[in-house]
Design a protein around this motif. Structure first.
Motif, PDB file in Angstrom:
ATOM      1  N   GLU A   1       3.041   0.156   2.437  1.00 30.67           N
ATOM      2  CA  GLU A   1       1.716  -0.568   2.167  1.00 30.67           C
ATOM      3  C   GLU A   1       1.660  -0.727   0.562  1.00 30.67           C
ATOM      4  OE1 GLU A   1      -1.097  -1.003   3.797  1.00 30.67           O
ATOM      5  OE2 GLU A   1      -0.383  -0.118   5.677  1.00 30.67           O
ATOM      6  N   PRO A   2       0.888  -1.759   0.493  1.00 23.63           N
ATOM      7  CA  PRO A   2       0.846  -2.398  -0.864  1.00 23.63           C
ATOM      8  C   PRO A   2       0.762  -1.170  -2.224  1.00 23.63           C
ATOM      9  CG  PRO A   2      -0.343  -3.454   0.251  1.00 23.63           C
ATOM     10  CD  PRO A   2       0.065  -2.725   1.251  1.00 23.63           C
ATOM     11  N   GLU A   3      -0.322  -0.350  -1.871  1.00 22.98           N
ATOM     12  CA  GLU A   3      -0.527   0.665  -2.678  1.00 22.98           C
ATOM     13  C   GLU A   3       0.748   1.408  -3.118  1.00 22.98           C
ATOM     14  OE1 GLU A   3      -4.351   0.329  -0.456  1.00 22.98           O
ATOM     15  OE2 GLU A   3      -2.180  -0.018  -0.135  1.00 22.98           O
ATOM     16  N   ILE A   4       1.760   1.530  -2.231  1.00 23.16           N
ATOM     17  CA  ILE A   4       2.716   2.179  -2.689  1.00 23.16           C
ATOM     18  C   ILE A   4       3.770   1.327  -3.134  1.00 23.16           C
ATOM     19  CG2 ILE A   4       5.125   3.439  -1.578  1.00 23.16           C
ATOM     20  CD1 ILE A   4       3.307   4.616   0.541  1.00 23.16           C
ATOM     21  N   PHE A   5       4.218  -0.045  -2.691  1.00 24.11           N
ATOM     22  CA  PHE A   5       5.257  -0.734  -3.008  1.00 24.11           C
ATOM     23  C   PHE A   5       4.940  -1.363  -4.266  1.00 24.11           C
ATOM     24  CE2 PHE A   5       7.540  -4.946  -2.826  1.00 24.11           C
ATOM     25  CZ  PHE A   5       8.599  -4.366  -2.481  1.00 24.11           C
ATOM     26  N   ARG A   6       3.694  -1.557  -4.675  1.00 24.72           N
ATOM     27  CA  ARG A   6       3.392  -2.350  -5.924  1.00 24.72           C
ATOM     28  C   ARG A   6       3.366  -1.518  -7.221  1.00 24.72           C
ATOM     29  NH1 ARG A   6      -1.874  -5.834  -3.658  1.00 24.72           N
ATOM     30  NH2 ARG A   6      -0.888  -7.285  -2.233  1.00 24.72           N
ATOM     31  N   PHE A   7       2.877  -0.278  -6.690  1.00 23.86           N
ATOM     32  CA  PHE A   7       2.515   0.791  -7.896  1.00 23.86           C
ATOM     33  C   PHE A   7       3.730   1.888  -8.131  1.00 23.86           C
ATOM     34  CE2 PHE A   7      -1.264  -1.512  -6.903  1.00 23.86           C
ATOM     35  CZ  PHE A   7      -1.571  -1.880  -8.183  1.00 23.86           C
ATOM     36  N   GLU A   8       4.349   2.411  -7.045  1.00 23.18           N
ATOM     37  CA  GLU A   8       5.040   3.728  -7.241  1.00 23.18           C
ATOM     38  C   GLU A   8       6.320   3.382  -7.499  1.00 23.18           C
ATOM     39  OE1 GLU A   8       3.608   7.505  -5.476  1.00 23.18           O
ATOM     40  OE2 GLU A   8       2.881   6.223  -3.667  1.00 23.18           O
ATOM     41  N   ASP A   9       6.993   3.995  -8.197  1.00 20.69           N
ATOM     42  CA  ASP A   9       8.481   4.089  -8.573  1.00 20.69           C
ATOM     43  C   ASP A   9       9.532   3.818  -7.297  1.00 20.69           C
ATOM     44  OD1 ASP A   9      11.016   4.006  -9.794  1.00 20.69           O
ATOM     45  OD2 ASP A   9      10.750   5.851 -10.839  1.00 20.69           O
ATOM     46  N   HIS A  10       9.955   2.848  -7.166  1.00 21.06           N
ATOM     47  CA  HIS A  10      10.805   2.734  -5.897  1.00 21.06           C
ATOM     48  C   HIS A  10      12.043   3.689  -5.908  1.00 21.06           C
ATOM     49  CE1 HIS A  10       9.553  -1.609  -4.598  1.00 21.06           C
ATOM     50  NE2 HIS A  10       8.441  -0.845  -4.827  1.00 21.06           N
ATOM     51  N   ALA A  11      12.456   4.275  -7.073  1.00 16.80           N
ATOM     52  CA  ALA A  11      13.523   5.177  -7.128  1.00 16.80           C
ATOM     53  C   ALA A  11      13.225   6.422  -6.721  1.00 16.80           C
ATOM     54  CB  ALA A  11      14.149   4.980  -8.551  1.00 16.80           C
ATOM     55  N   ALA A  12      11.882   6.736  -6.500  1.00 18.42           N
ATOM     56  CA  ALA A  12      11.372   7.979  -6.194  1.00 18.42           C
ATOM     57  C   ALA A  12      11.103   7.881  -4.562  1.00 18.42           C
ATOM     58  CB  ALA A  12      10.068   8.335  -6.880  1.00 18.42           C
ATOM     59  N   LEU A  13      11.444   6.854  -3.990  1.00 17.59           N
ATOM     60  CA  LEU A  13      11.078   6.642  -2.792  1.00 17.59           C
ATOM     61  C   LEU A  13      12.424   6.371  -1.852  1.00 17.59           C
ATOM     62  CD1 LEU A  13       8.223   4.270  -3.129  1.00 17.59           C
ATOM     63  CD2 LEU A  13       7.941   6.613  -2.145  1.00 17.59           C
ATOM     64  N   ASP A  14      13.293   5.495  -2.300  1.00 20.40           N
ATOM     65  CA  ASP A  14      14.348   4.960  -1.481  1.00 20.40           C
ATOM     66  C   ASP A  14      15.650   5.788  -1.718  1.00 20.40           C
ATOM     67  OD1 ASP A  14      16.470   3.393  -0.487  1.00 20.40           O
ATOM     68  OD2 ASP A  14      15.923   1.437  -1.578  1.00 20.40           O
ATOM     69  N   GLY A  15      16.042   6.463  -0.502  1.00 22.95           N
ATOM     70  CA  GLY A  15      17.116   7.286  -0.574  1.00 22.95           C
ATOM     71  C   GLY A  15      18.367   6.732  -0.216  1.00 22.95           C
ATOM     72  N   GLY A  16      18.430   5.486   0.099  1.00 21.41           N
ATOM     73  CA  GLY A  16      19.625   4.698   0.378  1.00 21.41           C
ATOM     74  C   GLY A  16      19.568   4.258   1.925  1.00 21.41           C
ATOM     75  N   GLU A  17      20.824   3.710   2.361  1.00 21.08           N
ATOM     76  CA  GLU A  17      20.969   3.211   3.848  1.00 21.08           C
ATOM     77  C   GLU A  17      20.389   4.417   4.737  1.00 21.08           C
ATOM     78  OE1 GLU A  17      24.099   1.347   6.720  1.00 21.08           O
ATOM     79  OE2 GLU A  17      24.750   2.029   4.830  1.00 21.08           O
TER      80      GLU A  17
END
Length: 393
Positions: free
Chosen positions: A255-271
């Motif tokens: 969602e935009p609330e996450i994608f625009r504002f939260e740190d992607h490195a704290a979300l993306d765990g890789g493939e």
């Protein structure tokens, strides 16, 4: 908090809850950002402001329109929830200054900024934490993770240990460590975080809660700073982490609330969402005391994958069990270090394949890496680099 139901807890669309008993709220709108309504020329009451912004949020497709306006206006009235504000106060006219503040904060919500960032705080269990972007917003499932750790420590205390110690990897706002510290007076905690913004926020929250003397926060990356970590931590009772665990392909569905504002490195765990998870488990035996435990919050697809990887690769870790979250999804993994007679050597991997072992050794050999101007960095042959670094597999 905003996540998408079809993915993990990090992708579901949910504002969350405050301690007044408000229900979890679900919705799935995604529409373009639009302008705010005109500032009223005359005086209005809080109830009228609530109605204006609820209708405008609905019209513009903002998620949780009623709850968003309620939390923001309640905050400006000095309360956590609109239900806790006296009805008489809601019927009183707002001052010009207060009205302008309502318009300013509600306009931020039109950009899809999470309410937690707008009001700069949120409740986590019995704590009120300061929050600001891009630091990861604690989710309700993580409260369950804390309850799980607390229950284990209280039911099965390590009687041989005079001081229980906890290591958190990826502390964000400090929610997990601070919550554990408040509930367990005998506990001492260490926390690692790759983001300086999050390190600063964790330290600020610790100071506000009077827990700064029992929490040490380190600016470290669990993958890049493995060697440095090995020199700092040992005989840890509990290693806990809510690591980045989204599959990379799921990032596009946020969602935009996450994608625009939260740190992607704290979300993306890789493939496969397990890059940080595998690193934590590889290093865990070096940090833990005998029978020390690891508690992980993960994607529901992860537990069988983690169990298999540990059974195939880790000599000193035993996969204990999988626990489900309140919605019935397999969310938490518990592992335990097997008893050993002394410090372990090598990588701690059981019959690893060459590439896995080489990567683990590289992670723990950073102290031996050459300076930037070294001729080694000009070598393109992998075998030569491995030989010069003294790696064996």
């Amino acid at each position: 908090m905003w996540w998408r139901r079809t993915l993990s807890s990090r992708c579901r669309c949910c504002l969350g809850r405050r301690r007044s008993g408000a229900k979890w709220i679900w919705s799935f709108h995604t529409r373009p950002i639009c302008s705010a309504p005109a500032l009223p020329s005359g005086r209005i009451t809080a109830l009228q402001a609530l109605d204006v912004w609820k209708r405008h949020f609905v019209e513009k497709g903002v998620t949780e329109p009623e709850q968003s306006s309620q939390y923001i206006i309640a905050h400006l009235l000095g309360a956590k929830t609109i239900e806790s504000v006296e009805q008489q106060k809601l019927r009183e006219f707002l001052s010009k200054e207060k009205t302008e503040q309502v318009w300013q904060l509600c306009t931020k919500r039109l950009s899809r900024m999470p309410v937690q960032y707008i009001i700069e705080e949120w409740d986590f269990r019995d704590l009120t934490l300061k929050l600001r972007p891009p630091v990861f917003i604690p989710r309700p499932e993580t409260e369950e993770l804390v309850e799980l750790v607390l229950s284990d420590l209280q039911k099965h205390p390590r009687v041989a240990e005079t001081q229980q110690t906890c290591l958190e990897v990826g502390c964000g706002s400090g929610a997990i460590s601070l919550s554990l510290l408040k509930s367990l007076p005998q506990l001492e905690a260490f926390a690692l975080e790759r983001s300086q913004d999050a390190v600063d926020l964790s330290r600020e929250n610790a100071s506000r809660l009077g827990l700064q003397d029992r929490l040490k926060v380190y600016h470290m990356d669990v993958i890049k700073d493995a060697e440095r970590m090995l020199g700092l931590f040992s005989s840890i009772s509990v290693l806990v982490s809510n690591p980045p665990y989204l599959f990379s392909e799921d990032m596009a569905s946020l969602e935009p609330e996450i994608f625009r504002f939260e740190d992607h490195a704290a979300l993306d765990g890789g493939e496969d969402g397990q890059n940080v998870i595998r690193q934590i488990l590889t290093l865990a035996p070096d940090f833990l005391s005998n029978r020390g435990r690891v508690y992980l919050e993960v994607d529901p697809r992860h537990p069988p994958l983690i169990r298999r990887w540990v059974e195939e690769n880790m000599e000193e870790l035993r996969y204990m069990e999988t626990r489900h979250d309140v919605s019935g999804k397999p969310r938490f993994c518990i592992l335990q270090k097997e008893e050993s007679q002394g410090p372990r050597g090598g990588s701690g991997l059981r019959n690893p394949d060459p590439i896995t072992l080489a990567l683990a050794q590289v992670a723990t050999a950073s102290a031996r890496l050459p300076p930037p101007d070294s001729p080694l960095l000009k070598i393109n042959n992998f075998a030569q680099i491995v030989s010069i670094l003294g790696l064996h597999f």
